[in-house]
Design an enzyme around this catalytic site. Sequence first.
Site, PDB file in Angstrom:
ATOM      1  N   ARG A  62       0.833  -1.197   0.000  1.00 36.77           N
ATOM      2  CA  ARG A  62       0.000   0.000   0.000  1.00 36.77           C
ATOM      3  C   ARG A  62       0.871   1.251   0.000  1.00 36.77           C
ATOM      4  NH1 ARG A  62      -2.723  -3.351   3.765  1.00 36.77           N
ATOM      5  NH2 ARG A  62      -4.714  -4.079   2.969  1.00 36.77           N
ATOM      6  N   ASP A  78     -10.056  -4.301   8.560  1.00 32.07           N
ATOM      7  CA  ASP A  78      -9.140  -5.280   9.161  1.00 32.07           C
ATOM      8  C   ASP A  78      -9.729  -5.835  10.463  1.00 32.07           C
ATOM      9  OD1 ASP A  78      -6.249  -4.111   7.737  1.00 32.07           O
ATOM     10  OD2 ASP A  78      -7.998  -2.838   7.927  1.00 32.07           O
ATOM     11  N   ARG A  89     -12.207  -8.352   9.525  1.00 32.06           N
ATOM     12  CA  ARG A  89     -11.543  -9.603   9.109  1.00 32.06           C
ATOM     13  C   ARG A  89     -11.074 -10.380  10.345  1.00 32.06           C
ATOM     14  NH1 ARG A  89      -8.227  -6.435   4.381  1.00 32.06           N
ATOM     15  NH2 ARG A  89      -9.588  -6.941   2.636  1.00 32.06           N
ATOM     16  N   HIS A 147      -3.236   0.783   8.417  1.00 30.94           N
ATOM     17  CA  HIS A 147      -3.990  -0.154   7.579  1.00 30.94           C
ATOM     18  C   HIS A 147      -2.958  -0.711   6.596  1.00 30.94           C
ATOM     19  CE1 HIS A 147      -6.904  -1.929   4.910  1.00 30.94           C
ATOM     20  NE2 HIS A 147      -6.576  -1.139   3.916  1.00 30.94           N
TER      21      HIS A 147
END
Length: 314
Positions: free
Chosen positions: A89, A149, A152, A176
């Site tokens: 990212r 997240d 998840r 993140h």
Amino acid sequence: MPKPRKVCIIGAGNVGSTFAYTIMQSALAREIVLIDVDRERAEGEAMDLNHGLFFTPPVTIRSGDYDEIADAALIVITAGAKQNPGESRLELVQRNVKICRSIMDEIVSRTSDAVIVMVTNPVDVLTYVAQEMSGWPHGQIIGSGTVLDSARFRYLLSVHCHVDARNVHAYIIGEHGDSEVGVWSMTHIAGVQMNDYCEHICKRTCTDEERNQIVEQVRDSAYHVIESKGATYYGVSMALERIASAILRDENSVLTVSLRADGHYGLRDVCLSLPAIVNHTGIEQVIDASLSRAERDALHKSAETLKGIVEKIE
Ligand SMILES: NC(=O)c1ccc[n+]([C@@H]2O[C@H](COP(=O)([O-])OP(=O)(O)OC[C@H]3O[C@@H](n4cnc5c(N)ncnc54)[C@H](O)[C@@H]3O)[C@@H](O)[C@H]2O)c1
């Protein structure tokens, strides 16, 4: 004056259009406007979504330009380049900083009343850049952060413990991305600490190795999905719907959004995810919970990673 339930989505790609599809079904918005540099794409997405309106609560959906932003209550930014397979990212940063700055120019010349939710990656860095450019109160510009997240994480724990994910309370905080932190000290199921729940209720082990594997799986989820299908958009759109609901319905919900730390957890001048109360103003309050020593160290390391990136931005 912002219209209470007008949502402008900048970037009508996978994430932007799936988010529009998600909120059109939840009666969250009265108006949804899709804005994209690719006008044809935005028009096509709006048309496609409109064809489902017979089956949803009433809502107006259209493509538009930046003037639509003037009276928006919520602006969600999903515009930008996305991660290529294998790309982190943070590698996306310079490309998307440029796009973020051009979008913020358009926004701040038209409004200062909306709440902005940044989604484009690297989301923590871009939330910081957007705050710096706006001059708005920091709490009014937040990032979707680790809400996805954390979802998840809860899902994987629910599988591990054979229990409904909605009964699992667990947070991922920090970046993140690769340096994110699973907060085991705050993890509980129906008020029972994770260790006790595993030992006495679901009668499954929960060794350090298993814990590390779960957090690794959370951290690497996006890479696996991107490798398999090119992009992630369903999970993140559900997470965005949750954030949008907290803002538009003034819910005071605790969510791990990306925000500017101002002394919280001993951190300052960095955007990263911490549990915070979210309502129509954006951030109402950060929840400064006590962490274990290892978790606090990992959070500080995550903050240093992000600060290092921000310092390199041109
Ligand atoms: N934060 C999260 O949890 C999370 C999860 C998934 C994806 N993402 C990020 O969301 C972003 C979008 O992902 P995607 O899969 O929808 O990508 P996509 O390529 O499908 O869509 C991006 C859209 O942005 C538009 N765009 C580019 N530059 C623009 C500009 N200057 N102004 C307006 N529109 C512009 C493009 O035309 C395109 O339609 C990526 O950065 C991705 O990494 C974040």
